[in-house]
Design an enzyme around this catalytic site. Structure first.
Site, PDB file in Angstrom:
ATOM      1  N   TYR A 147      53.563  75.567  63.273  1.00 21.59           N
ATOM      2  CA  TYR A 147      54.022  76.007  64.593  1.00 21.59           C
ATOM      3  C   TYR A 147      53.354  77.321  64.976  1.00 21.59           C
ATOM      4  O   TYR A 147      52.814  77.456  66.075  1.00 21.59           O
ATOM      5  CB  TYR A 147      55.544  76.162  64.589  1.00 21.59           C
ATOM      6  CG  TYR A 147      56.089  76.788  65.863  1.00 21.59           C
ATOM      7  CD1 TYR A 147      56.315  76.002  66.987  1.00 21.59           C
ATOM      8  CD2 TYR A 147      56.381  78.140  65.932  1.00 21.59           C
ATOM      9  CE1 TYR A 147      56.803  76.565  68.162  1.00 21.59           C
ATOM     10  CE2 TYR A 147      56.875  78.716  67.097  1.00 21.59           C
ATOM     11  CZ  TYR A 147      57.084  77.917  68.204  1.00 21.59           C
ATOM     12  OH  TYR A 147      57.558  78.490  69.366  1.00 21.59           O
ATOM     13  N   LYS A 151      50.692  78.199  68.075  1.00 25.56           N
ATOM     14  CA  LYS A 151      50.960  79.210  69.090  1.00 25.56           C
ATOM     15  C   LYS A 151      49.861  80.270  69.136  1.00 25.56           C
ATOM     16  O   LYS A 151      49.530  80.799  70.193  1.00 25.56           O
ATOM     17  CB  LYS A 151      52.327  79.850  68.859  1.00 25.56           C
ATOM     18  CG  LYS A 151      53.491  78.909  69.183  1.00 25.56           C
ATOM     19  CD  LYS A 151      53.436  78.440  70.628  1.00 25.56           C
ATOM     20  CE  LYS A 151      54.637  77.597  71.021  1.00 25.56           C
ATOM     21  NZ  LYS A 151      54.603  77.188  72.445  1.00 25.56           N
TER      22      LYS A 151
END
Length: 245
Positions: A147, A151
């Site tokens: 994740y 990002k």
């Protein structure tokens, strides 16, 4: 209503997106609300009033984005597009299921890429495109896994897009800290400086109405991570290692 904004929110069915929709509806905006959760999306649109449109889509499926864009083009030029949709699965790198990791990359990074190509032509000249990174992208942290990596990629992509569209579209980066949503409720660690979706929505609206490229909040937390991210590795890595203890 004079000067009424038309805003497309992607990832609007719950959490920050739904709070943003309510806040902007209260300010008189006309909203196009998108997410995968068709039922929740329709309920939200109906609760906000008859002027708002529910437009289900999947950011991982480019064809559904293209179809949504064709529908929006018939409505007229947009003032803003805010893309918040993301997938999250906490855990250490060694523990992440490879198939899940691939889906996270597809939704978070490739999905943002799709929006970066499809959304700008729908905006009026000078219209705003806001894409969502995360403070998790500032520096690799324990349990950030894929994740955080996606990002970081999103933030890099938005920086490139800001330069490429300068003068024609207003590209912005949103970098939230911990917000109390169904995604963060999966975490099994203490989350500092947690805010509600309503607080996050106010911070985003205020930030997007300012001249700042990056909207980050809560600042008592984000500035600490920004400082960590600019330290040399010999200083930063021992500090991040302590977070696993």
């Amino acid at each position: 209503m004079p000067n009424r904004e038309t805003i497309w929110i992607i990832g609007a069915s719950d959490g920050i997106g739904a709070a943003l929709a309510r806040a902007w509806a209260d300010k008189g905006a006309r909203l196009i609300l998108s997410a995968r959760s068709e039922g929740a999306l329709q309920d939200l649109a109906e609760s906000l009033g008859p002027d708002h449109v529910a437009l289900p889509l999947d950011v991982a499926d480019r064809s559904s984005l293209v179809a949504a864009a064709e529908t929006i083009a018939s409505i007229g030029p947009l003032d803003r597009v805010v893309h918040l949709a993301a997938m999250y699965d906490p855990g250490k790198v060694a523990e992440v299921d490879p198939d899940t990791a691939a889906k996270i990359v597809t939704v978070n990074l490739t999905g943002t890429f799709h929006i970066s190509q499809i959304a700008p032509p729908l905006l009026r000249e000078g219209g705003q495109l806001a894409l969502c990174g995360s403070v998790a992208g500032y520096i690799g942290l324990p349990q950030g896994q894929i994740y955080s990596a996606t990002k970081a990629g999103v933030m890099n992509l938005v920086q490139s897009l800001r330069a490429e569209l300068s003068g024609s579209r207003d590209v912005r980066l949103i970098s939230p800290g911990f917000v109390d949503t169904r995604l963060t409720q999966r975490n099994n660690f203490t989350m500092p400086a947690m805010v509600t979706p309503e607080v996050a929505a106010r911070a985003i609206i205020d930030g997007l109405n300012s001249r700042r490229f990056e909207v980050h909040f809560p600042r008592r937390f984000t500035y600490a991570l920004k400082l960590l991210s600019v330290l040399p590795y010999w200083a930063a890595l021992p500090l991040t290692r302590r977070l696993t203890q």
